[in-house]
Design a protein around this motif. Structure first.
Motif, PDB file in Angstrom:
ATOM      1  N   ARG A 105     -15.693 -38.631   6.668  1.00 35.65           N
ATOM      2  CA  ARG A 105     -15.502 -37.539   5.569  1.00 35.65           C
ATOM      3  C   ARG A 105     -14.276 -38.184   4.964  1.00 35.65           C
ATOM      4  O   ARG A 105     -14.132 -38.036   3.946  1.00 35.65           O
ATOM      5  N   ASP A 106     -13.184 -38.415   5.874  1.00 37.55           N
ATOM      6  CA  ASP A 106     -12.005 -38.992   5.224  1.00 37.55           C
ATOM      7  C   ASP A 106     -11.318 -40.127   5.923  1.00 37.55           C
ATOM      8  O   ASP A 106     -10.644 -39.875   6.984  1.00 37.55           O
ATOM      9  N   PRO A 107     -11.668 -41.443   5.761  1.00 36.83           N
ATOM     10  CA  PRO A 107     -11.281 -42.555   6.189  1.00 36.83           C
ATOM     11  C   PRO A 107      -9.783 -42.687   6.304  1.00 36.83           C
ATOM     12  O   PRO A 107      -9.332 -43.566   7.246  1.00 36.83           O
ATOM     13  N   HIS A 108      -9.094 -42.055   5.647  1.00 37.55           N
ATOM     14  CA  HIS A 108      -7.468 -42.137   5.673  1.00 37.55           C
ATOM     15  C   HIS A 108      -6.887 -41.406   6.689  1.00 37.55           C
ATOM     16  O   HIS A 108      -5.440 -41.521   6.746  1.00 37.55           O
ATOM     17  N   LEU A 109      -7.653 -40.245   7.315  1.00 43.07           N
ATOM     18  CA  LEU A 109      -7.181 -39.502   8.214  1.00 43.07           C
ATOM     19  C   LEU A 109      -6.861 -40.193   9.640  1.00 43.07           C
ATOM     20  O   LEU A 109      -7.501 -41.430  10.055  1.00 43.07           O
ATOM     21  N   LEU A 110      -5.570 -39.934  10.185  1.00 41.75           N
ATOM     22  CA  LEU A 110      -5.116 -40.878  11.388  1.00 41.75           C
ATOM     23  C   LEU A 110      -6.227 -40.692  12.456  1.00 41.75           C
ATOM     24  O   LEU A 110      -6.476 -39.675  12.749  1.00 41.75           O
ATOM     25  N   SER A 111      -6.578 -41.987  13.017  1.00 40.04           N
ATOM     26  CA  SER A 111      -7.762 -42.062  13.990  1.00 40.04           C
ATOM     27  C   SER A 111      -6.951 -42.080  15.276  1.00 40.04           C
ATOM     28  O   SER A 111      -7.891 -41.720  16.385  1.00 40.04           O
ATOM     29  N   GLU A 112      -6.011 -42.601  15.328  1.00 40.85           N
ATOM     30  CA  GLU A 112      -5.264 -42.809  17.000  1.00 40.85           C
ATOM     31  C   GLU A 112      -5.115 -41.570  17.705  1.00 40.85           C
ATOM     32  O   GLU A 112      -4.349 -40.597  17.046  1.00 40.85           O
ATOM     33  N   GLY A 113      -5.716 -41.584  18.797  1.00 40.80           N
ATOM     34  CA  GLY A 113      -5.810 -40.377  19.593  1.00 40.80           C
ATOM     35  C   GLY A 113      -6.639 -39.005  19.101  1.00 40.80           C
ATOM     36  O   GLY A 113      -6.688 -37.949  19.863  1.00 40.80           O
ATOM     37  N   LEU A 114      -7.473 -39.294  18.137  1.00 36.81           N
ATOM     38  CA  LEU A 114      -8.316 -38.284  17.532  1.00 36.81           C
ATOM     39  C   LEU A 114      -9.492 -37.880  18.479  1.00 36.81           C
ATOM     40  O   LEU A 114     -10.177 -38.918  18.840  1.00 36.81           O
ATOM     41  N   ILE A 115      -9.486 -36.762  18.931  1.00 33.27           N
ATOM     42  CA  ILE A 115     -10.867 -36.459  19.938  1.00 33.27           C
ATOM     43  C   ILE A 115     -11.844 -35.345  19.103  1.00 33.27           C
ATOM     44  O   ILE A 115     -12.769 -35.293  19.765  1.00 33.27           O
ATOM     45  N   GLY A 116     -11.708 -35.118  18.033  1.00 35.98           N
ATOM     46  CA  GLY A 116     -12.660 -34.093  17.211  1.00 35.98           C
ATOM     47  C   GLY A 116     -11.594 -33.203  16.536  1.00 35.98           C
ATOM     48  O   GLY A 116     -10.563 -33.464  16.171  1.00 35.98           O
ATOM     49  N   GLY A 117     -12.441 -32.246  16.045  1.00 38.61           N
ATOM     50  CA  GLY A 117     -11.696 -31.204  15.287  1.00 38.61           C
ATOM     51  C   GLY A 117     -12.663 -30.199  15.092  1.00 38.61           C
ATOM     52  O   GLY A 117     -13.618 -30.062  15.185  1.00 38.61           O
ATOM     53  N   TYR A 118     -12.012 -28.858  14.752  1.00 34.64           N
ATOM     54  CA  TYR A 118     -12.565 -27.459  14.586  1.00 34.64           C
ATOM     55  C   TYR A 118     -12.484 -27.544  13.141  1.00 34.64           C
ATOM     56  O   TYR A 118     -11.614 -27.529  12.380  1.00 34.64           O
ATOM     57  N   GLU A 119     -13.942 -26.912  12.517  1.00 34.77           N
ATOM     58  CA  GLU A 119     -13.915 -26.582  11.048  1.00 34.77           C
ATOM     59  C   GLU A 119     -14.189 -25.009  10.915  1.00 34.77           C
ATOM     60  O   GLU A 119     -14.850 -24.603  11.738  1.00 34.77           O
ATOM     61  N   TYR A 120     -13.487 -24.452   9.922  1.00 33.80           N
ATOM     62  CA  TYR A 120     -13.477 -22.999  10.073  1.00 33.80           C
ATOM     63  C   TYR A 120     -13.500 -22.674   8.623  1.00 33.80           C
ATOM     64  O   TYR A 120     -13.014 -23.619   7.582  1.00 33.80           O
ATOM     65  N   SER A 121     -13.511 -21.308   8.206  1.00 35.33           N
ATOM     66  CA  SER A 121     -13.874 -20.753   7.071  1.00 35.33           C
ATOM     67  C   SER A 121     -12.406 -20.021   6.449  1.00 35.33           C
ATOM     68  O   SER A 121     -12.007 -19.215   7.120  1.00 35.33           O
ATOM     69  N   ASP A 122     -12.218 -20.157   5.195  1.00 37.53           N
ATOM     70  CA  ASP A 122     -11.120 -19.221   4.434  1.00 37.53           C
ATOM     71  C   ASP A 122     -11.656 -19.442   3.010  1.00 37.53           C
ATOM     72  O   ASP A 122     -12.602 -19.781   2.638  1.00 37.53           O
ATOM     73  N   GLY A 123     -10.776 -18.841   2.026  1.00 38.45           N
ATOM     74  CA  GLY A 123     -10.977 -18.859   0.749  1.00 38.45           C
ATOM     75  C   GLY A 123      -9.975 -19.653   0.002  1.00 38.45           C
ATOM     76  O   GLY A 123      -8.832 -19.713   0.476  1.00 38.45           O
ATOM     77  N   GLN A 124     -10.331 -20.051  -1.111  1.00 38.93           N
ATOM     78  CA  GLN A 124      -9.292 -20.594  -2.154  1.00 38.93           C
ATOM     79  C   GLN A 124      -9.424 -20.061  -3.499  1.00 38.93           C
ATOM     80  O   GLN A 124     -10.161 -19.409  -3.929  1.00 38.93           O
ATOM     81  N   MET A 125      -8.345 -19.815  -4.215  1.00 38.75           N
ATOM     82  CA  MET A 125      -8.157 -19.360  -5.635  1.00 38.75           C
ATOM     83  C   MET A 125      -7.234 -19.723  -6.443  1.00 38.75           C
ATOM     84  O   MET A 125      -6.215 -20.698  -6.037  1.00 38.75           O
ATOM     85  N   ASP A 126      -7.263 -19.646  -7.792  1.00 39.67           N
ATOM     86  CA  ASP A 126      -6.417 -19.608  -8.628  1.00 39.67           C
ATOM     87  C   ASP A 126      -5.361 -18.425  -8.592  1.00 39.67           C
ATOM     88  O   ASP A 126      -5.832 -17.483  -9.120  1.00 39.67           O
TER      89      ASP A 126
END
Length: 354
Positions: A129-150
Motif C-alpha cells: 500500500r505504501d512502499p515509503h513506510l518504515l519496514s524495519e521491525g514492522l510486524i503488521g498493523g490494524y486497520e480501523y474506521s473513522d471519518g474525514q470532513m471539510d
C-alpha cells in the motif's frame, strides 16, 4: 423563547441549529467570521477518539462514535469514511495485544455502526500500500474506521441549516459583556434574552471574568498545530511519536499529506501560530516513519488552533476531552467540547432552555 448565543464556532452553530429547530427565536453573535478559528483548524477527522480509551473516557468515546456516524450519514457531500492504519513495530510502547483490545472495545462502543470493524493486516500488504513506510521491525498493523470532513465547509453547512430555520447569525459583532439575567453588551447595543448561551470555546472563562462573573470551571488552552506536506498520502495512519506515548495522525488531504497534531499550552493573548519547535517536532516524527520522504522542503502550509480543555491534568495530553455545561440564572456556559460531538452538546444545551 428569545435565545442569545455568543460564539460562532461549530458548538455555537450547532446550538443555534438545535434551538431554532425547537422553535426558539435565535440570535448568534460572532466577533469575527463564522467557524474561522478553532473550528477550521482541526485534524479534519470525525472520530470517537481512540486514544481517549487510555483515559477511561468511555462515555465520551461512545457518544463521539455515534455522532461520527450521524455526521457521515447526514452530510455525505462534505464527509467520507476513512480507514486508518496503526502499524505495529517490535519494541513499540503499545503492542499488538493492547492495540487489538482497544480497537475491539472501540468497535463495541460504536454499537450498530455503519462503518466496518477493525482488522489485522500483514506487513507485506502494508508495504504494498505504501512502499515509503518504515519496514524495519514492522510486524503488521490494524486497520480501523473513522471519518474525514471539510471542517470549515461543514460548519458553514450547519450555519445555513440554522439560517433556514430563522436563526439570525451576526458576524463581526463582539459581545464585550454579559450577565446572569440574560443581558449582553454588543458594541453600543444592550440586548436582553430569555436565555443566553456562552459557547465561546477557549474564550469562555475570559468573557465571564471580563463580565465580573465567577465559575467553578477552569480551562486549559492548548495549541494544536498541523503541517501540510507536498506528498500524496496513499494511506491514513495513526502513529506513535518515537520514544513517547503521544500519537499523531498522517492523513490524506486534498492531494497532500496532513500531519498533526501537537499539544502546547499557551495564553489567550499569544498568537495562534505553529512554532518552529512544533514544526521540527512533527517533521522528526514523520521522518521516523517515512525516512525517504523527510525534509522541511516538503512543508507547503502550516496551521494551528487553540483547543479549550477542561483543566484536569498537569500534562495536557492527559487532560480530559469531556465538556461541561453550567447553568446560572438565565445564563448557560459551555466549557470544552469536540468537533465530532458538537451536535450532541447542542442537544444537551437546548434541554437546559426551559
Amino acid at each position: 423563547m428569545r435565545v442569545g448565543i455568543i460564539g460562532g464556532g461549530i458548538n455555537g452553530l450547532c446550538c443555534a441549529w438545535v434551538c431554532a429547530q425547537a422553535g426558539h427565536k435565535v440570535h448568534l453573535y460572532e466577533r469575527g467570521k463564522l467557524a474561522n478559528e478553532t473550528s477550521r483548524a482541526s485534524s479534519k477527522l470525525l472520530h470517537g477518539g481512540l486514544r481517549y480509551l487510555e483515559q477511561y473516557e468511555f462515555r465520551l468515546v461512545r457518544e463521539a462514535l455515534r455522532e461520527r456516524d450521524a455526521w457521515l450519514e447526514r452530510v455525505p457531500e462534505l464527509t467520507e469514511t476513512l480507514r486508518l492504519v496503526i502499524p505495529i513495530y517490535r519494541r513499540a510502547r503499545r503492542g499488538r495485544w493492547l492495540i487489538g483490545s482497544g480497537l475491539f472495545l472501540y468497535d463495541r462502543l460504536a454499537g450498530k455502526s455503519i462503518l466496518p470493524s477493525a482488522c489485522w493486516i500483514g506487513p507485506e500488504e502494508l508495504m504494498q500500500r505504501d512502499p515509503h513506510l518504515l519496514s524495519e521491525g514492522l510486524i503488521g498493523g490494524y486497520e480501523y474506521s473513522d471519518g474525514q470532513m471539510d471542517d470549515h465547509q461543514l460548519a458553514l453547512w450547519v450555519a445555513e441549516q440554522a439560517r433556514q430555520l430563522g436563526a439570525n447569525l451576526y458576524e463581526q459583532m463582539e459581545v464585550s459583556k454579559l450577565d446572569a439575567n440574560g443581558t449582553i453588551q454588543a458594541g453600543s447595543y444592550r440586548i436582553e434574552y430569555d436565555r443566553l448561551i456562552n459557547v465561546t470555546g477557549p474564550w469562555a472563562t475570559a468573557l465571564l471574568e471580563k463580565s465580573g462573573l465567577s465559575t467553578d470551571y477552569k480551562l486549559d488552552t492548548v495549541r494544536g498545530s498541523h503541517l501540510l506536506l507536498r506528498r500524496e498520502c496513499p494511506q491514513a495512519y495513526l502513529l506513535e511519536i518515537p520514544d513517547e506515548r503521544r500519537i499523531f495522525f498522517v492523513l490524506p488531504w486534498q492531494g497532500s499529506t496532513l500531519a498533526g497534531t501537537t499539544e502546547v499550552r499557551q495564553q489567550l493573548t499569544d498568537p495562534i501560530t505553529v512554532s518552529i519547535e512544533e514544526e521540527h517536532y512533527l517533521l522528526r516524527a514523520y521522518g521516523h516513519y517515512f525516512p525517504k520522504q523527510n525534509g522541511a522542503e516538503l512543508v507547503t502550509e502550516r496551521y494551528a488552533g487553540l483547543r479549550p480543555l477542561l483543566y484536569s491534568a498537569s500534562d495536557p495530553g492527559k487532560a480530559t476531552r469531556e465538556y461541561a455545561i453550567e447553568r446560572k440564572g438565565k445564563l448557560i456556559n459551555v466549557f470544552g467540547g469536540k468537533w465530532t460531538t458538537a451536535h450532541a452538546l447542542a442537544r444537551k444545551v437546548a434541554n437546559q432552555i426551559q
